[in-house]
Design an enzyme around this catalytic site. Structure first.
Site, PDB file in Angstrom:
ATOM      1  N   GLY A 171       0.846  -1.186   0.000  1.00 31.14           N
ATOM      2  CA  GLY A 171       0.000   0.000   0.000  1.00 31.14           C
ATOM      3  C   GLY A 171       0.882   1.237   0.000  1.00 31.14           C
ATOM      4  O   GLY A 171       2.035   1.185   0.447  1.00 31.14           O
ATOM      5  N   GLN A 192       2.822   9.885   1.832  1.00 32.51           N
ATOM      6  CA  GLN A 192       4.128   9.226   1.856  1.00 32.51           C
ATOM      7  C   GLN A 192       5.039   9.650   0.703  1.00 32.51           C
ATOM      8  O   GLN A 192       6.223   9.351   0.710  1.00 32.51           O
ATOM      9  CB  GLN A 192       3.965   7.705   1.841  1.00 32.51           C
ATOM     10  CG  GLN A 192       3.339   7.165   3.103  1.00 32.51           C
ATOM     11  CD  GLN A 192       3.220   5.660   3.033  1.00 32.51           C
ATOM     12  OE1 GLN A 192       2.267   5.125   2.485  1.00 32.51           O
ATOM     13  NE2 GLN A 192       4.213   4.973   3.570  1.00 32.51           N
ATOM     14  N   CYS A 222       5.908  -0.083   7.706  1.00 32.56           N
ATOM     15  CA  CYS A 222       5.510   1.065   6.897  1.00 32.56           C
ATOM     16  C   CYS A 222       6.709   1.515   6.073  1.00 32.56           C
ATOM     17  O   CYS A 222       7.825   1.584   6.594  1.00 32.56           O
ATOM     18  CB  CYS A 222       5.034   2.191   7.821  1.00 32.56           C
ATOM     19  SG  CYS A 222       4.557   3.696   6.949  1.00 32.56           S
ATOM     20  N   LEU A 223       6.479   1.831   4.804  1.00 32.02           N
ATOM     21  CA  LEU A 223       7.579   2.263   3.943  1.00 32.02           C
ATOM     22  C   LEU A 223       8.220   3.558   4.433  1.00 32.02           C
ATOM     23  O   LEU A 223       9.399   3.799   4.184  1.00 32.02           O
ATOM     24  CB  LEU A 223       7.085   2.441   2.500  1.00 32.02           C
ATOM     25  CG  LEU A 223       6.582   1.167   1.817  1.00 32.02           C
ATOM     26  CD1 LEU A 223       6.079   1.472   0.415  1.00 32.02           C
ATOM     27  CD2 LEU A 223       7.650   0.089   1.782  1.00 32.02           C
ATOM     28  N   HIS A 277      -4.603   0.748   7.438  1.00 31.37           N
ATOM     29  CA  HIS A 277      -3.263   1.322   7.595  1.00 31.37           C
ATOM     30  C   HIS A 277      -3.082   2.513   6.644  1.00 31.37           C
ATOM     31  O   HIS A 277      -2.635   3.583   7.058  1.00 31.37           O
ATOM     32  CB  HIS A 277      -2.212   0.236   7.305  1.00 31.37           C
ATOM     33  CG  HIS A 277      -0.799   0.714   7.380  1.00 31.37           C
ATOM     34  ND1 HIS A 277       0.048   0.367   8.404  1.00 31.37           N
ATOM     35  CD2 HIS A 277      -0.078   1.523   6.556  1.00 31.37           C
ATOM     36  CE1 HIS A 277       1.230   0.947   8.208  1.00 31.37           C
ATOM     37  NE2 HIS A 277       1.173   1.642   7.084  1.00 31.37           N
ATOM     38  N   GLU A 278      -3.469   2.326   5.374  1.00 28.20           N
ATOM     39  CA  GLU A 278      -3.309   3.411   4.394  1.00 28.20           C
ATOM     40  C   GLU A 278      -4.289   4.552   4.672  1.00 28.20           C
ATOM     41  O   GLU A 278      -3.947   5.722   4.503  1.00 28.20           O
ATOM     42  CB  GLU A 278      -3.487   2.883   2.961  1.00 28.20           C
ATOM     43  CG  GLU A 278      -2.479   1.830   2.558  1.00 28.20           C
ATOM     44  CD  GLU A 278      -1.029   2.238   2.786  1.00 28.20           C
ATOM     45  OE1 GLU A 278      -0.689   3.421   2.619  1.00 28.20           O
ATOM     46  OE2 GLU A 278      -0.215   1.363   3.137  1.00 28.20           O
ATOM     47  N   HIS A 292      -2.983   6.966   7.062  1.00 24.96           N
ATOM     48  CA  HIS A 292      -2.045   7.933   6.476  1.00 24.96           C
ATOM     49  C   HIS A 292      -2.760   9.201   6.003  1.00 24.96           C
ATOM     50  O   HIS A 292      -2.252  10.308   6.201  1.00 24.96           O
ATOM     51  CB  HIS A 292      -1.288   7.325   5.290  1.00 24.96           C
ATOM     52  CG  HIS A 292      -0.068   6.566   5.674  1.00 24.96           C
ATOM     53  ND1 HIS A 292       1.006   7.142   6.320  1.00 24.96           N
ATOM     54  CD2 HIS A 292       0.271   5.264   5.489  1.00 24.96           C
ATOM     55  CE1 HIS A 292       1.943   6.231   6.508  1.00 24.96           C
ATOM     56  NE2 HIS A 292       1.516   5.070   6.031  1.00 24.96           N
TER      57      HIS A 292
END
Length: 196
Positions: free
Chosen positions: A45, A50, A105-106, A147-148, A151
């Protein structure tokens, strides 16, 4: 084009995203770049904050989860084929008993912790053609969506940890914001002005 992923500590990750309209500049190109960036970083995702854009846009592709041998063939097939763009999403309802799953997480490389989330989520969103949908998802797809979605609400998975866990990873988070991390994808660090 592969874009740099914004690292922990950047203020854009704490901003609530704003809605966009179908005439958002170069949206098709942005979506293409976001998918390319996510795949390059081996993510499932990616949300617009991000990559430094405080807008209500994220995308999900759960194919990497389909390799889990503990899942049924049907679950594997669903995960293998789930690829979706979410624009101006709003979660309508989260249901069920919370369950823990080890999340990463990225924007926060090399930090993984158990996060509790509800197993079922109903979400209103628009796809890349600005067609409206209201859908209910469960299991790992629901987890990635939540999760996304966090963000675009300015919430990181580390915000959901206990105060003890937060204290234990504080030094690692500080190092990430300073660029003292080896990620195998391009990143932009808030406390280090040059890009890697």
């Amino acid at each position: 084009m592969i874009l740099p992923i914004v690292a922990y500590g950047d203020p854009v990750l704490k901003k609530k995203g704003t809605s966009i309209t179908k005439d958002y500049p170069e949206l098709d190109e942005l979506l293409k770049n976001m998918f390319e960036t996510m795949y390059n970083a081996h993510g499932v995702g990616l949300a617009a904050p991000q990559i430094g854009l405080p807008i209500r846009l994220f995308l999900v592709d759960t194919k990497p989860f389909a390799d889990d041998e503990e899942l049924t063939a049907e679950e594997q097939e669903v995960l293998a084929n789930f690829r979706q763009v979410f624009i101006n999403a709003e979660i309508v309802e989260e249901e069920g008993d919370e369950w823990a799953f080890n999340e990463g997480c990225l924007s926060i490389p090399d930090v993984r912790e158990d996060v509790f989330r509800k197993p079922k989520v109903t979400i209103e969103y628009m796809d890349e053609n600005f067609k409206s949908h209201t859908e209910t998802f469960d299991g790992l797809i629901a987890r990635v969506i939540q999760h996304e979605y966090d963000h675009i609400e300015g919430i990181l998975f580390t915000d959901k940890l206990s105060s003890l866990k937060k204290r234990l990873i504080k030094g690692r988070l500080s190092n990430i914001s300073k660029g003292k991390i080896n990620a195998d994808y391009r990143m932009r660090f808030p406390d280090q002005k040059k890009k890697r």
